[in-house]
Design an enzyme around this catalytic site. Structure first.
Site, PDB file in Angstrom:
ATOM      1  CD  GLN A 123      -2.594  -1.011   2.725  1.00 11.10           C
ATOM      2  OE1 GLN A 123      -2.403  -1.941   3.490  1.00 11.10           O
ATOM      3  NE2 GLN A 123      -3.354   0.013   3.065  1.00 11.10           N
TER       4      GLN A 123
ATOM      5  CB  THR B  16      -3.872  11.036  13.153  1.00  7.27           C
ATOM      6  OG1 THR B  16      -2.921   9.973  13.083  1.00  7.27           O
ATOM      7  CG2 THR B  16      -5.272  10.460  13.224  1.00  7.27           C
TER       8      THR B  16
ATOM      9  CD  GLU C 231      -9.280   3.406   7.836  1.00  5.17           C
ATOM     10  OE1 GLU C 231      -9.212   4.591   7.450  1.00  5.17           O
ATOM     11  OE2 GLU C 231      -8.477   2.908   8.625  1.00  5.17           O
TER      12      GLU C 231
ATOM     13  NE  ARG D  95     -12.764  -1.752   5.194  1.00  3.70           N
ATOM     14  CZ  ARG D  95     -13.389  -2.459   4.256  1.00  3.70           C
ATOM     15  NH1 ARG D  95     -13.402  -3.765   4.322  1.00  3.70           N
ATOM     16  NH2 ARG D  95     -13.978  -1.856   3.255  1.00  3.70           N
TER      17      ARG D  95
ATOM     18  NE  ARG E  50      -7.368   7.108  11.755  1.00  3.69           N
ATOM     19  CZ  ARG E  50      -8.018   8.132  11.191  1.00  3.69           C
ATOM     20  NH1 ARG E  50      -9.260   8.393  11.531  1.00  3.69           N
ATOM     21  NH2 ARG E  50      -7.438   8.879  10.288  1.00  3.69           N
TER      22      ARG E  50
ATOM     23  CG  PHE F 113      -4.813   3.267  11.498  1.00  3.41           C
ATOM     24  CD1 PHE F 113      -3.980   2.485  10.722  1.00  3.41           C
ATOM     25  CD2 PHE F 113      -4.255   4.352  12.166  1.00  3.41           C
ATOM     26  CE1 PHE F 113      -2.628   2.783  10.603  1.00  3.41           C
ATOM     27  CE2 PHE F 113      -2.894   4.657  12.059  1.00  3.41           C
ATOM     28  CZ  PHE F 113      -2.082   3.870  11.266  1.00  3.41           C
TER      29      PHE F 113
ATOM     30  CG  PHE G  66      -8.436  -5.872   4.187  1.00  2.00           C
ATOM     31  CD1 PHE G  66      -9.584  -5.258   3.685  1.00  2.00           C
ATOM     32  CD2 PHE G  66      -8.115  -7.136   3.721  1.00  2.00           C
ATOM     33  CE1 PHE G  66     -10.389  -5.893   2.760  1.00  2.00           C
ATOM     34  CE2 PHE G  66      -8.912  -7.786   2.789  1.00  2.00           C
ATOM     35  CZ  PHE G  66     -10.059  -7.163   2.310  1.00  2.00           C
TER      36      PHE G  66
ATOM     37  CB  ALA H 125      -5.783   7.344   6.520  1.00  2.00           C
TER      38      ALA H 125
ATOM     39  CD  GLU I 137      -0.745   2.618   6.677  1.00  4.93           C
ATOM     40  OE1 GLU I 137      -1.856   2.151   6.977  1.00  4.93           O
ATOM     41  OE2 GLU I 137      -0.336   3.723   7.084  1.00  4.93           O
TER      42      GLU I 137
END
Ligand code: MOS
Length: 751
Positions: A191, A434, A706, A336, A304, A338, A222, A503, A226
């Site tokens: 990702q 964030t 998400e 998903r 988060r 996070f 998902f 995100a 990342e």
């Protein structure tokens, strides 16, 4: 409009990592990983394995030319273990052979001696031992200590939520080869192409401009790709770079499940205080995040959790602390939501506890405390365009919530051994990374002189339909037919310094960058058309590939104007850059305006429980969701449906089990149950709230990836209510997933 990728997917023509034709002489790599969760490496003997026929070379940390480091946020994770191992499955050596079968055989010939140390798998124990990945963080509002004395009711409890296996269909993998100019190219299932580029450059000790990362598409991610794709890409790159031969790595499912991190389990304490009329006056929570053996994305995920710890409610006095705990498990990672699902599960549990004690439906507390216009989130942002009450009212009316509740009461009166339950699950989810600086993107647009268009952005297509949305953006901005547009692969040489596609903001960020590039190109083409029609550019507009002058159709087509612009030496390529305006956050005060906007929605979930067996069915999931002005209802609905089923899976059946030695027990699909069509809700209805949509969402179409995941949390509480209907003495416990085994024990535990 349908997903432009669908025909390729259903005919098997879409190319994934494993479909890329490999070069002659490609070598295959497998990982030798730690069999022990925690210990000191006394010796590592690869000599016998190295002598096996077909083995090209075995790499250890000593062979790494650059830094033995893949930590994304904190540099605390070696690519290959040096002196210690911290989880079962931690890569220790990389075996490279003429084929995968041979490489696998050599695993058994590697000799490792490890002096075992006691593993820690429980985050609370880790915290007590001072094992934290980063310092804890706390979000505060009001005066919590004073607030308790104003509360009529105060309730406390603990909440456990489990991990979750990503189970992307395509496992982690990469294919790397050197290019003739001392560079390396890596096809990675990631990702975050830039994260891979940066990590590979660091591991090889070369600058980023010599590392090219290419991503066609992913077979699901998902969040699992990342950060965690970087390690496997670095392994392929390391071997290819040193051997000067192409190297491929593609994890077997069992290895992927064993070696990679998952959703973070959380263990939390809460205390909630209410007024006589059920206003939540105070909420305090301490959460212990099970981070695994390295930081990975845990610090961002913890953030988060804090942001979403009050979900869709306004609570004047709060104090929420998250400890990111270091344990001897694979480093847990993005999934998903996070961290938001874990946080929301705690506040919903606190409300459910209060409701149970007060003998009122949770809904009575939920609805009373919904966020209102201009309320301040506990992180300082003032809430605007708050749609939570609207979503709720519309759900109430559209689905006749009063009737649903009465039907359940009647049903439960008439049936002894089958009970039904209902729960309401509101959601408020902030959109933006964030970390403010990550909210940027670039898009490179070429208009070829035959009028066709090629688009490169940072967005990675992983089944979520971002390419289709980007094609829609360009089609609308350039007033051309979508068939003229080709979405190129994601490649760091074409688009640099990318944020990962995550995100929920892939379409927003890349779409806005694309829009800017298209608008600039359109301006140039209008100037060209104006010159052709001998008028001012302001008089020109385009519609359906035709130029209009003062609103009147001309005989100048898209192709003609493009061709003319090219002959006139007008630049038909543009690079658009977008950085989300408005947002900022101050970590010292933990206040700011971190989100471009929020997504709201409400789900009503009903279940039917077999009280003899503990088995259950999810009957209806009835949603009112704020899509903004959806640019693609087919894709957005698909995302919503998939997310809900995945959320229900996390809450009800997906149970990750490690033993005390840190060994994964739920290591295959026979021991780890994911929702199939039989466990999906029988009815899943979604009604779109009619709203204009925020300016900061791409074409006012809100992010979708998400937020709907968290509707699934309602399944947990609906089941609790069904259990209570059968076993009124049952004291509600917050321990997810609520598997049929656990349900059965709760049905009978206090009878
Ligand atoms: Mo996603 S969990 O932000 O990759």
């Amino acid at each position: 409009m349908n997903n432009i990728d669908s025909p390729g997917h259903v005919t098997g023509k879409s190319v994934y990592l494993d479909d890329i034709p490999i070069q002659k002489g490609t070598l295959h790599a497998v990982v030798f990983s730690s069999p022990i969760a925690h210990g000191r490496i006394i010796s590592l003997d690869i000599r016998e394995a190295q002598l096996m026929q077909g083995i090209e070379r075995i790499f250890t940390f000593k062979d790494i030319p650059g830094k033995n480091q893949i930590g994304g946020i904190i540099e605390d994770e070696p690519l290959l273990a040096e002196n210690e191992v911290h989880y079962i499955g931690q890569p220790v050596a990389l075996i490279v052979a003429i084929d995968e079968h041979t490489a696998r055989k050599a695993i058994k010939l590697v000799n490792i001696k490890i002096e075992e140390m006691e593993p820690v798998t429980d985050p609370r124990i880790a915290k007590d031992k001072g094992l934290l990945l980063v310092p804890p963080r706390t979000f505060r509002t009001g005066d919590i200590n004073k607030a308790w004395s104003e509360c009529k009711y105060i309730f406390e409890g603990t909440v456990e939520s489990g991990g979750q296996e990503h189970l992307y269909i395509e496992t982690q993998g990469a294919y790397a080869y050197t290019l003739d100019n001392k560079s390396i190219k890596i096809h990675s299932s990631t990702q975050g192409p830039t994260a891979v580029q940066r990590t590979v450059a660091m591991v090889l000790g070369i600058p980023m401009n010599r590392v090219e990362v290419e991503v066609a598409r992913l077979g699901g991610a998902f969040g699992g790709k990342e950060d965690q794709a970087s390690g496997y890409a670095s392994m392929a790159a390391l071997a290819a770079y040193i051997l000067k031969k192409p190297v491929k790595i593609s994890l077997h499912r069992a290895d992927d499940m064993r070696m990679t991190g998952k959703r973070h389990p959380y263990s939390s304490d809460f205390k909630i205080g209410l007024s006589a009329n059920f206003k939540i006056l105070a909420f305090k929570s301490t959460m212990f995040q099970n981070g695994g053996a390295a930081a990975d994305l845990s610090p961002a995920i913890m953030e988060r959790t804090l942001f979403h710890s009050t979900n869709a409610y306004f609570i004047p006095n709060t104090e929420v602390t998250v400890y990111s705990c270091k344990t001897n498990l694979p480093p847990n990672t993005a999934f998903r939501g996070f961290g938001a699902p874990q946080g929301m599960f705690v506040i919903e549990s606190a409300i459910a506890r209060a409701a149970a004690e007060l003998k009122i439906p949770a809904r009575a507390i939920q609805v009373k405390n919904f966020l209102k216009e201009n309320d301040e989130f506990q992180y300082g942002q003032v809430a605007i365009n708050v749609n939570i009450s609207k979503c709720y009212r519309e759900a109430y009316e559209t689905y006749r919530l009063d009737k649903i509740e009465n039907d359940i009461i009647d049903f439960n009166k008439e049936n002894k051994l089958v009970k039904r339950g209902m729960a309401l699950m509101p959601v408020c989810f902030g959109i933006s990374f964030t970390k403010t600086r990550m909210n940027q993107a670039r898009a490179l647009v070429h208009i070829y002189h035959d009028g066709s268009i090629g688009i490169s952005t940072a967005a990675v297509e992983m089944g979520q339909g971002v390419n289709t949305k980007l094609a829609q953006v360009a089609s609308r901005a350039l007033c051309v037919n979508i068939d003229r547009i080709k979405l190129e692969t994601t490649n760091t040489t074409r688009v640099s310094n990318t944020s990962p596609t995550s995100a929920s903001s892939g379409a927003d960020l890349n779409g806005n960058a694309l829009l800017k590039a298209c608008n600039t190109l359109m301006k140039r083409l209008k100037e060209t058309a104006a010159a052709m029609l001998e008028c001012k550019p302001e008089m020109i507009s385009f519609k359906d590939e035709v130029a209009f002058k003062n609103g009147h159709e001309t005989n100048i087509s898209w192709e003609t104007v493009v061709e003319t612009a090219f002959f006139n030496r007008v630049c038909l390529t543009e690079n658009g850059h977008y950085a989300t305006p408005v947002i900022w956050f101050d970590k010292n005060t933990e206040k700011g305006h971190p989100f471009a906007y929020h997504v709201y929605g409400t789900a009503i979930i009903t279940v039917t429980l077999d009280c003899l067996r503990g088995t259950y069915e999810i009957d209806d999931v009835l949603v009112v969701h704020d899509f903004g002005n959806s640019m693609n209802p087919a894709i957005d609905t698909g995302q919503l449906e998939g997310a809900i089923v995945q959320g229900i899976g996390w809450m009800t059946m997906e149970e990750i089990a490690y033993n005390k030695e840190g060994k994964l027990l739920s290591n295959s699909l026979s021991t780890y149950k994911v929702p199939d069509i039989y466990s999906a809700p029988k009815v899943l209805e979604c009604h779109a709230l009619e709203t204009e949509g925020p300016e900061l969402a791409i074409m006012k179409s809100k992010a979708i990836g998400e937020p709907p995941f968290m509707y699934g949390i309602g399944a947990f509480f609906a089941l609790q209510n069904a259990i209570k209907a059968f076993n009124p003495g049952y004291k509600i416990e917050f321990n997810a997933p609520l598997t049929p085994e656990k349900v059965l024990m709760r049905l009978y535990n206090s009878l």
